[in-house]
Design an enzyme around this catalytic site. Structure first.
Site, PDB file in Angstrom:
ATOM      1  CG  ASP A 112       5.240  -5.436   6.052  1.00 53.95           C
ATOM      2  OD1 ASP A 112       6.124  -6.250   5.749  1.00 53.95           O
ATOM      3  OD2 ASP A 112       5.458  -4.232   6.240  1.00 53.95           O
ATOM      4  CG  ASP A 130       7.015  -0.424   4.031  1.00 53.58           C
ATOM      5  OD1 ASP A 130       6.456  -1.499   4.268  1.00 53.58           O
ATOM      6  OD2 ASP A 130       8.168  -0.165   4.409  1.00 53.58           O
TER       7      ASP A 130
HETATM    8  C1  LIG Z   1       9.528   1.376   1.044  1.00 50.09           C
HETATM    9  C2  LIG Z   1      10.947   0.904   1.126  1.00 50.09           C
HETATM   10  C3  LIG Z   1      11.033  -0.407   1.882  1.00 50.09           C
HETATM   11  C4  LIG Z   1      11.431  -0.187   3.343  1.00 50.09           C
HETATM   12  O1  LIG Z   1      12.707   0.472   3.388  1.00 50.09           O
HETATM   13  C5  LIG Z   1      13.212   0.824   4.615  1.00 50.09           C
HETATM   14  O2  LIG Z   1      12.723   0.506   5.673  1.00 50.09           O
HETATM   15  C6  LIG Z   1      14.458   1.668   4.538  1.00 50.09           C
HETATM   16  C7  LIG Z   1      14.368   2.875   5.423  1.00 50.09           C
HETATM   17  C8  LIG Z   1      15.659   0.883   4.950  1.00 50.09           C
HETATM   18  C9  LIG Z   1      16.021  -0.193   3.935  1.00 50.09           C
HETATM   19  C10 LIG Z   1      16.785  -1.256   4.659  1.00 50.09           C
HETATM   20  C11 LIG Z   1      16.887   0.404   2.842  1.00 50.09           C
HETATM   21  C12 LIG Z   1      16.099   0.654   1.618  1.00 50.09           C
HETATM   22  C13 LIG Z   1      16.144  -0.520   0.691  1.00 50.09           C
HETATM   23  C14 LIG Z   1      15.727  -0.091  -0.680  1.00 50.09           C
HETATM   24  C15 LIG Z   1      14.455  -0.679  -1.045  1.00 50.09           C
HETATM   25  O3  LIG Z   1      13.891  -1.488  -0.338  1.00 50.09           O
HETATM   26  C16 LIG Z   1      13.911  -0.209  -2.341  1.00 50.09           C
HETATM   27  C17 LIG Z   1      12.441  -0.085  -2.271  1.00 50.09           C
HETATM   28  C18 LIG Z   1      11.901   0.844  -3.280  1.00 50.09           C
HETATM   29  C19 LIG Z   1      10.517   1.241  -2.888  1.00 50.09           C
HETATM   30  C20 LIG Z   1      10.185   2.592  -3.477  1.00 50.09           C
HETATM   31  C21 LIG Z   1      10.457   3.686  -2.522  1.00 50.09           C
HETATM   32  C22 LIG Z   1       9.523   0.224  -3.314  1.00 50.09           C
HETATM   33  C23 LIG Z   1       8.408  -0.065  -2.515  1.00 50.09           C
HETATM   34  C24 LIG Z   1       8.196  -1.370  -1.981  1.00 50.09           C
HETATM   35  C25 LIG Z   1       7.274  -1.607  -1.017  1.00 50.09           C
HETATM   36  C26 LIG Z   1       6.521  -0.499  -0.321  1.00 50.09           C
HETATM   37  O4  LIG Z   1       5.321  -0.207  -1.036  1.00 50.09           O
HETATM   38  C27 LIG Z   1       4.619   0.861  -0.456  1.00 50.09           C
HETATM   39  C28 LIG Z   1       7.042  -2.989  -0.548  1.00 50.09           C
HETATM   40  C29 LIG Z   1       7.342  -3.100   0.919  1.00 50.09           C
HETATM   41  C30 LIG Z   1       7.148  -4.509   1.435  1.00 50.09           C
HETATM   42  O5  LIG Z   1       8.059  -5.385   0.785  1.00 50.09           O
HETATM   43  C31 LIG Z   1       7.354  -4.589   2.951  1.00 50.09           C
HETATM   44  O6  LIG Z   1       7.261  -5.936   3.377  1.00 50.09           O
HETATM   45  C32 LIG Z   1       8.699  -4.011   3.336  1.00 50.09           C
HETATM   46  C33 LIG Z   1       8.893  -3.968   4.854  1.00 50.09           C
HETATM   47  O7  LIG Z   1       7.799  -3.260   5.457  1.00 50.09           O
HETATM   48  C34 LIG Z   1      10.216  -3.286   5.202  1.00 50.09           C
HETATM   49  N1  LIG Z   1      10.316  -1.983   4.567  1.00 50.09           N
HETATM   50  C35 LIG Z   1      11.477  -1.536   4.022  1.00 50.09           C
HETATM   51  O8  LIG Z   1      12.526  -2.159   4.053  1.00 50.09           O
END
Ligand SMILES: CCC[C@@H]1OC(=O)[C@@H](C)C[C@H](C)CCCCC(=O)CCC[C@@H](CC)/C=C/C=C(\COC)CC[C@@H](O)[C@@H](O)C[C@H](O)CNC1=O
Length: 155
Positions: A112, A130
């Site tokens: 990130d 993300d």
């Molecule tokens: C965006 C989903 C997160 C992403 O899910 C993914 O990969 C999916 C494909 C697989 C996951 C295992 C399953 C979804 C989990 C649900 C979830 O998480 C609900 C979230 C809601 C969302 C609204 C849609 C908020 C937003 C947050 C953030 C993003 O703001 C832009 C903060 C990102 C930072 O915490 C960063 O460190 C995160 C890191 O990069 C890993 N990323 C993930 O796990």
């Protein structure tokens, strides 16, 4: 149809290139100001999902991502044809899910680097994948609501 996969591939490429640049050009924890007190590039790693939940649960992430990707591809082939906006939203979601999946597979963690301060709140550091997922969720909701409205008016 093929356009949607092209869009996904383009976003995945941008996601992977930006993550790669962060890993080669920055040390973990290093911060570079882009717009003072608003936007910084901070090299960060996350072994979990959003807000760092479920740290290290890689097997869970693999399973849930495969399910999400399978569902998105199925939906792309059924809904994507009729509604362009839905197709674009699904392509964004597909790109985001695959982008972070690649990191989890090869790095066992997600890179990130987008570090935003909204007022005094420091939003969790995220990446292109993300952003693609989040925009995809919002666009999908809008497209679905628009579709329903159109069908109601048609009656
Ligand atoms: C965006 C989903 C997160 C992403 O899910 C993914 O990969 C999916 C494909 C697989 C996951 C295992 C399953 C979804 C989990 C649900 C979830 O998480 C609900 C979230 C809601 C969302 C609204 C849609 C908020 C937003 C947050 C953030 C993003 O703001 C832009 C903060 C990102 C930072 O915490 C960063 O460190 C995160 C890191 O990069 C890993 N990323 C993930 O796990």
């Amino acid at each position: 149809m093929i356009w949607f996969y092209g869009l996904s591939l383009l976003i995945i490429a941008i996601d992977q290139i930006t993550k790669w640049l962060v890993t080669v050009l920055m040390d973990v924890g290093e911060q570079v100001p882009v717009v003072d007190s608003f936007l910084y590039l901070t090299s960060h790693r996350n072994e979990g999902a959003a807000w760092g939940i479920l740290q290290g649960q890689m097997t869970f992430f693999y399973i849930i991502t495969v399910i999400i990707v399978a569902f998105l591809i199925y939906y792309l082939h059924t809904q994507g044809k009729e509604n362009k906006a839905t197709g674009v939203a699904l392509a964004l979601l597909l790109a985001g899910a695959i982008g972070n999946f690649i990191d989890r597979l090869f790095r066992k963690e997600v890179v990130d680097f987008v570090d935003m301060y909204i007022g005094s709140y420091n939003y969790p550091i995220f990446n292109v994948a993300d952003a693609s997922l989040t925009i995809g969720v919002i666009l999908f909701l809008i497209a679905t609501l628009m579709e329903e409205k159109k069908q109601k008016e048609a009656k």
